[in-house]
Design a protein around this motif. Structure first.
Motif, PDB file in Angstrom:
ATOM      1  N   ASP A  16       0.961  -1.342  -0.026  1.00  0.00           N
ATOM      2  CA  ASP A  16      -0.063  -0.110  -0.026  1.00  0.00           C
ATOM      3  C   ASP A  16       0.959   1.138   0.093  1.00  0.00           C
ATOM      4  N   THR A  17       0.272   2.240  -0.531  1.00  0.00           N
ATOM      5  CA  THR A  17       1.082   3.748  -0.482  1.00  0.00           C
ATOM      6  C   THR A  17       0.413   4.375   0.580  1.00  0.00           C
ATOM      7  N   LEU A  18       0.988   4.991   1.430  1.00  0.00           N
ATOM      8  CA  LEU A  18       0.376   5.690   2.716  1.00  0.00           C
ATOM      9  C   LEU A  18       1.034   6.952   2.926  1.00  0.00           C
ATOM     10  N   PRO A  19       0.437   7.912   3.664  1.00  0.00           N
ATOM     11  CA  PRO A  19       1.196   9.283   3.876  1.00  0.00           C
ATOM     12  C   PRO A  19       2.379   8.870   4.893  1.00  0.00           C
ATOM     13  N   SER A  20       3.654   9.734   4.602  1.00  0.00           N
ATOM     14  CA  SER A  20       4.464   9.730   5.493  1.00  0.00           C
ATOM     15  C   SER A  20       4.175   9.876   6.953  1.00  0.00           C
ATOM     16  N   PRO A  21       4.686   9.458   8.159  1.00  0.00           N
ATOM     17  CA  PRO A  21       4.309   9.295   9.341  1.00  0.00           C
ATOM     18  C   PRO A  21       5.274  10.550  10.096  1.00  0.00           C
ATOM     19  N   GLU A  22       4.730  11.489  10.819  1.00  0.00           N
ATOM     20  CA  GLU A  22       5.486  12.339  11.643  1.00  0.00           C
ATOM     21  C   GLU A  22       5.778  11.809  12.889  1.00  0.00           C
ATOM     22  N   PRO A  23       7.189  12.153  13.376  1.00  0.00           N
ATOM     23  CA  PRO A  23       7.354  11.607  14.587  1.00  0.00           C
ATOM     24  C   PRO A  23       6.611  12.367  15.620  1.00  0.00           C
ATOM     25  N   ALA A  24       6.270  11.680  16.874  1.00  0.00           N
ATOM     26  CA  ALA A  24       5.546  12.528  17.931  1.00  0.00           C
ATOM     27  C   ALA A  24       6.480  12.728  18.925  1.00  0.00           C
ATOM     28  N   VAL A  25       6.209  13.305  20.019  1.00  0.00           N
ATOM     29  CA  VAL A  25       7.225  13.667  21.146  1.00  0.00           C
ATOM     30  C   VAL A  25       7.852  12.434  21.581  1.00  0.00           C
ATOM     31  N   SER A  26       9.429  12.768  21.712  1.00  0.00           N
ATOM     32  CA  SER A  26      10.376  11.742  22.148  1.00  0.00           C
ATOM     33  C   SER A  26      10.322  10.458  21.053  1.00  0.00           C
ATOM     34  N   GLU A  27       9.980  10.621  19.709  1.00  0.00           N
ATOM     35  CA  GLU A  27       9.948   9.466  18.903  1.00  0.00           C
ATOM     36  C   GLU A  27      11.239   9.993  17.635  1.00  0.00           C
ATOM     37  N   VAL A  28      11.384   8.952  17.126  1.00  0.00           N
ATOM     38  CA  VAL A  28      12.441   9.233  15.782  1.00  0.00           C
ATOM     39  C   VAL A  28      11.838   8.478  14.617  1.00  0.00           C
ATOM     40  N   ARG A  29      12.135   9.339  13.524  1.00  0.00           N
ATOM     41  CA  ARG A  29      11.465   8.566  12.271  1.00  0.00           C
ATOM     42  C   ARG A  29      12.852   7.920  11.661  1.00  0.00           C
ATOM     43  N   VAL A  30      12.728   6.523  11.104  1.00  0.00           N
ATOM     44  CA  VAL A  30      13.380   5.754  10.647  1.00  0.00           C
ATOM     45  C   VAL A  30      13.369   5.605   9.161  1.00  0.00           C
ATOM     46  N   ARG A  31      14.392   6.001   8.089  1.00  0.00           N
ATOM     47  CA  ARG A  31      14.153   5.471   6.808  1.00  0.00           C
ATOM     48  C   ARG A  31      14.558   4.344   6.605  1.00  0.00           C
ATOM     49  N   VAL A  32      13.906   3.279   6.624  1.00  0.00           N
ATOM     50  CA  VAL A  32      13.910   1.760   6.462  1.00  0.00           C
ATOM     51  C   VAL A  32      14.731   1.368   5.494  1.00  0.00           C
ATOM     52  N   GLN A  33      15.722   0.546   5.610  1.00  0.00           N
ATOM     53  CA  GLN A  33      16.639   0.241   4.418  1.00  0.00           C
ATOM     54  C   GLN A  33      16.425  -1.404   4.236  1.00  0.00           C
ATOM     55  N   ALA A  34      16.239  -2.189   5.335  1.00  0.00           N
ATOM     56  CA  ALA A  34      16.132  -3.595   5.475  1.00  0.00           C
ATOM     57  C   ALA A  34      15.187  -4.122   6.595  1.00  0.00           C
ATOM     58  N   CYS A  35      14.416  -5.296   6.313  1.00  0.00           N
ATOM     59  CA  CYS A  35      13.615  -5.709   7.102  1.00  0.00           C
ATOM     60  C   CYS A  35      13.532  -7.352   7.388  1.00  0.00           C
ATOM     61  N   GLY A  36      13.733  -7.770   8.529  1.00  0.00           N
ATOM     62  CA  GLY A  36      13.797  -9.298   8.733  1.00  0.00           C
ATOM     63  C   GLY A  36      12.508  -9.819   8.599  1.00  0.00           C
ATOM     64  N   ILE A  37      12.254 -11.109   7.882  1.00  0.00           N
ATOM     65  CA  ILE A  37      11.207 -12.060   8.282  1.00  0.00           C
ATOM     66  C   ILE A  37      11.136 -12.942   9.105  1.00  0.00           C
ATOM     67  N   SER A  38      10.516 -12.995  10.538  1.00  0.00           N
ATOM     68  CA  SER A  38      10.457 -13.764  11.509  1.00  0.00           C
ATOM     69  C   SER A  38       9.417 -14.798  11.420  1.00  0.00           C
ATOM     70  N   PHE A  39       9.602 -15.716  12.157  1.00  0.00           N
ATOM     71  CA  PHE A  39       8.359 -16.529  12.257  1.00  0.00           C
ATOM     72  C   PHE A  39       7.224 -15.853  13.181  1.00  0.00           C
TER      73      PHE A  39
END
Length: 322
Positions: A16-39
Motif C-alpha cells: 500500500d501507499t500511505l502518507p509519511s508518518p510524523e514523529p511524535a514527542v520523544s519519537e524518531v523516524r527511521v528511513r528503513v533500508q532492510a527488514c527481517g522476516i521472522s516466524f
C-alpha cells in the motif's frame, strides 16, 4: 510511503501507499533500508498468533535504516544515524516512527542488512545465556536447533562469552553450517544415540547449559546430558510440541529448568533490556556475532520471500530490501 499491510488473514499482505508518518514527542523516524522476516511475523500475518491486531495493519517486527526526522524532545540520535530496532508490528514500511528508546545505534562498519535481523535472536540468546543461564567462560553449552534463528545466534553468542559449544542439528548439511557458525562439536539428532554422543563430547562434568528453542522429545534427551548444577534454558518450541520432563531428574542432577521470555523482560525491566541490546550491537560492531543472511528480496517479491522464510530447509534469515 510504501508498506506491506494485512487486509485479511486469509490473504497475503499487499503493498500500500500511505502518507509519511510524523514523529511524535520523544519519537524518531527511521528511513528503513532492510527488514527481517521472522516466524512471529508470518504467524501474525495469517492470524495464527494469540494476538490479532485490528485490520488493516502493517506487519514487521525487525528493521534497520537511518534516522531521517526527530520528534520534539527526542534525544540520543541525530539525522543520518544508522540504527536498528524492533516492534510488535509496523516494521515492513519504508518509514517507521518509534520511541527513541526502542532503537540501537549500528556501528559504521557493521552491515545494515545484518542489523535488521540482529536484535531479536541475539537479544534472546544473550538474555538466555548470560542473564538467565549465568553462563561462565570455559563452560560447555549444548545448543538445540543450532542452525535455526535462535540456535545460530546461540552458538555465536556462547562462543563470544567464552564457552565451548556442542551444536545439535539434523542432517549433514546442517552440521557444516553449525561449524561455520563456530560450534566446537556437532551431533546429529537423527542418530538414535545422540544423547550418548553429547555426553562423550562433554566429558565427565557433563553439559553445563542447554539452550533449547526446540522443545518436544529433544527436551528430555538434552536435559539428561546436563551435569551437576546444569541449567536447561527453555526458549521455545520450534519442534512443534511442548516438551515434558520427569521432575525427579532435577533432583538427581541438581539441575534447573529455566524459562526465557524476552518480551516480558522488555516489559518488566526496560532499562536492563536496553543495555542488553546495546551489548548485542556492540558485539556485532566488533564482528564477534554475525547474522547469516539466506537471501534478499525486493518488496515486489514479498510472496517469494515469505515462502522462503517459512521453509524449514532455509538456513539463515530472509531480508526484505527497501
Amino acid at each position: 510511503m510504501q508498506a506491506l499491510r494485512v487486509h485479511a488473514f486469509d490473504q497475503p499482505p499487499q503493498l500500500d501507499t500511505l502518507p509519511s508518518p510524523e514523529p511524535a514527542v520523544s519519537e524518531v523516524r527511521v528511513r528503513v533500508q532492510a527488514c527481517g522476516i521472522s516466524f512471529f511475523d508470518l504467524l501474525i500475518a495469517r492470524g495464527a498468533y494469540q494476538w490479532k491486531p485490528p485490520l488493516p495493519f502493517t506487519v514487521g517486527s525487525e528493521f534497520a535504516g537511518t534516522v531521517d526526522a526527530l520528534g520534539p524532545g527526542s534525544t540520543g540520535f541525530a539525522i543520518g544515524d544508522r540504527v536498528c530496532g524492533t516492534l510488535s508490528i509496523g516494521g515492513w514500511a519504508d518509514q517507521v516512527c518509534v520511541a527513541a528508546g526502542a532503537l540501537q545505534h549500528v556501528a559504521p562498519q557493521a552491515a545494515i542488512d545484518e542489523a535488521a535481523v540482529l536484535l531479536t535472536p541475539y537479544g534472546t540468546a544473550l538474555y538466555a545465556l548470560r542473564e538467565r543461564g549465568q553462563l561462565q567462560a570455559g563452560e560447555t553449552v549444548l545448543v538445540l536447533g543450532a542452525t535455526g534463528s535462535i540456535g545460530d545466534a546461540g552458538v555465536q553468542t556462547a562462543k563470544a562469552l567464552g564457552a565451548r559449544v556442542i551444536a545439535a542439528v539434523s542432517g549433514p548439511a546442517k552440521q557444516t553450517t553449525a561449524r561455520l557458525a563456530g560450534a566446537d562439536e556437532v551431533v546429529d539428532v537423527q542418530s538414535p544415540d545422540w544423547k550418548d554422543a553429547v555426553k562423550a563430547l562433554a566429558g565427565p562434568r557433563g553439559v553445563d547449559v542447554v539452550l533449547d528453542p526446540v522443545g518436544g522429545e529433544a527436551m528430555d534427551t538434552a536435559f539428561r546430558t546436563l551435569g551437576w548444577g546444569g541449567r536447561h534454558l527453555v526458549v521455545g518450541f520450534a519442534g512443534g510440541s511442548i516438551g515434558s520432563l520427569k521432575a525427579n531428574l532435577c533432583i538427581v542432577k541438581g539441575a534447573s529448568l529455566i524459562g526465557v521470555d524476552l518480551r516480558q523482560y522488555r516489559e518488566r525491566q526496560p532499562e536492563r533490556m536496553h543495555r542488553l541490546l546495546a551489548d548485542v550491537t556492540a558485539l556485532h560492531g566488533q564482528g564477534r556475532i554475525r547474522p547469516r543472511i539466506a537471501a534478499h528480496f525486493p518488496l515486489a517479491q514479498a510472496d517469494q520471500a515469505f515462502a522462503m522464510a517459512g521453509a524449514r530447509t532455509t538456513t539463515g534469515r530472509v531480508v526484505l530490501d527497501f
